[in-house]
Write an enzyme that holds these catalytic residues in place. Structure first.
Site, short mmCIF file in Angstrom:
data_model
loop_
_atom_site.label_atom_id
_atom_site.label_comp_id
_atom_site.label_asym_id
_atom_site.label_seq_id
_atom_site.Cartn_x
_atom_site.Cartn_y
_atom_site.Cartn_z
CG ASN A 218 -42.05 6.33 -20.45
OD1 ASN A 218 -43.18 5.86 -20.39
ND2 ASN A 218 -41.18 5.97 -21.40
CB ILE A 317 -39.24 0.76 -33.03
CG1 ILE A 317 -38.27 0.39 -31.91
CG2 ILE A 317 -39.96 -0.47 -33.57
CD1 ILE A 317 -38.92 -0.03 -30.60
CE LYS A 353 -40.65 9.41 -34.63
NZ LYS A 353 -40.15 8.47 -33.63
#
Ligand code: CTP
Length: 411
Positions: A218, A317, A353
């Site tokens: 990206n 992650i 998250k």
């Protein structure tokens, strides 16, 4: 448009000392860099330095008459050593020769520059030395003792670097480049908001291989993450930077681990996380990777048309680090790159998250650019950091993180 940042050394009053080494030619450039960064630069030269570069050169570049002698009668009270050291925010000696360091280590005062170092108020006027000498001189045990002594007395030693030397030899002892010394001074003056903390940062894109020559990646340039790593190091933190494939120099003092794919980034971050107090995930990690990597280049094949790739999801992650047991979990900061509805998406990401802070930015408006605008989303609400260059934003973000961190360093 963002307003140009204030010069980084604006308002700083520096004494730039030159002792007699060939690296004096670089000190001319350093004087220019420091003036350009907004500092007031008063040059002080030893007898030896005057053999390598003229006072005229240094005066022209610093915009002030050079002082080179204890017996200079231009000072109304004839006390240059007192006046100069009381007016300075720091004394930086570049180049600092082996002999000069030896004299500072002994507290000698037999020329104006070493006299200035002894006469300075130690608490208020720090001394920074940029050694420059032949590698054998740097390696000599006497130099080692003297450097240890000046450090123990509070001086900051910048470098030296390793590389080609003026004498034709190669090794340790080269003076840092002028821009590196300028950056070290800028860093020196930053508030030490993260002293004693360990900060782990991910940065850049990831590269997910399709075959040995192609892959999915990206537009992330890594600039924001590298700026965060630099700002955290300037703030006194011990910084580890896990970087995807980018062409950016490692910020000074930062430990860097290079990776390519999301899986490699995951494998690098997970064992490091428990050893850090803060985790800042700026990396634009690819959400998916090809399920199978072709061993050889996929060839065009007229009969079959374009090949189809099956994708599989990459590990998250940040979410995994945020789920570590409390004793192993650093304080986590996530980034959200969105294209619209920034605050709503950021707040949703904060919950999903399970992290205490999300930093939102509009992806298309920042990728590859030197500036950005951020919104911090957490339990407190929203805090906007207005458009600025990425280093200015990173320093502001570091201050916001430092303010929110729980007291004490984790074991
Ligand atoms: N992140 C991560 N590992 C991943 C994906 C994301 O560590 N595999 C981190 C990023 O570094 C960033 C945060 O998670 O700090 C947000 O990533 P983003 O890709 O924007 O969020 P997603 O959860 O993938 O949600 P979406 O793509 O739907 O916006």
């Amino acid at each position: 448009m963002s307003t140009p940042p204030a010069p980084e050394l604006a308002g700083r009053r520096l004494v730039l000392g030159l002792s007699g080494g060939i690296a004096c030619y670089k000190a001319a450039d350093l004087a220019r860099e420091l003036v350009k960064a907004g500092a007031t630069v008063q040059v002080v030269m030893t007898e030896g330095a005057l053999q390598f570069v003229t006072a005229l050169t240094m005066q022209a570049l610093s915009g002030r008459p050079v002082v080179a002698s204890t017996w200079d009668l231009r000072e109304p009270n004839a006390m240059a050593h007192i006046n100069l050291s009381r007016e300075a925010d720091a004394i930086v000696v570049a180049p600092a020769t082996a002999d000069f360091i030896a004299r500072v280590a002994q507290g000698r005062a037999d020329d104006l520059l070493s006299l200035l170092c002894v006469a300075r108020p130690v608490e208020r006027c720090p001394l920074l030395l940029a050694p420059a000498m032949n590698r054998e001189m740097w390696a000599h045990p006497a130099t080692g003792r003297n450097v240890a002594q000046v450090r123990a007395d509070g001086a900051v030693v910048l470098g030296p670097a390793a590389g080609d030397q003026a004498c034709g030899e190669t090794g340790d002892g080269r003076m840092l480049e002028p821009a590196e010394i300028r950056d070290a001074l800028v860093a020196f003056f930053q508030p030490k908001l993260l002293a004693g903390r360990r900060v782990l940062v991910t940065a850049g894109p990831t590269f997910e291989a399709i075959d040995p020559v192609r892959g999915i990646t990206n537009h992330s340039s890594g600039k924001m993450g590298f700026a965060v790593a630099r700002a955290a190091a300037e703030a006194g933190a011990d910084v580890t930077l896990v970087a995807g494939p980018v062409h950016l120099p490692t910020p000074p003092g930062v430990r860097r681990i290079d990776v390519a794919s999301a899986c490699q980034m995951h494998a690098a971050v997970l064992p490091e996380a428990p050893r850090h107090d803060v985790f800042v995930a700026t990396a634009a990690v690819a959400d998916w990777r090809p399920a199978h990597v072709n061993e050889h280049k996929v060839k065009k094949d007229g009969r079959r048309g374009a090949p189809l790739f099956e994708l599989t999801e990459n590990p998250d992650i940040l979410a995994e680090v945020a789920r570590l047991p409390a004793a192993e979990r650093p304080w986590c900061v996530g980034f959200a790159a969105e294209s619209e509805d920034l605050v709503r998406h950021s707040r949703e990401k904060l919950q999903r998250k399970g992290v205490p802070l999300i930093v939102g930015n509009l992806g298309p408006a920042t990728f590859g650019r030197d500036d950005n605008a951020l919104v911090l989303v957490d339990a407190e609400g929203e805090t906007e950091l207005p458009r600025a260059d990425k280093l200015t934003l990173a320093r502001a973000l570091v201050a916001e993180i430092a303010r929110r961190l729980p007291d004490g360093v984790r074991a």
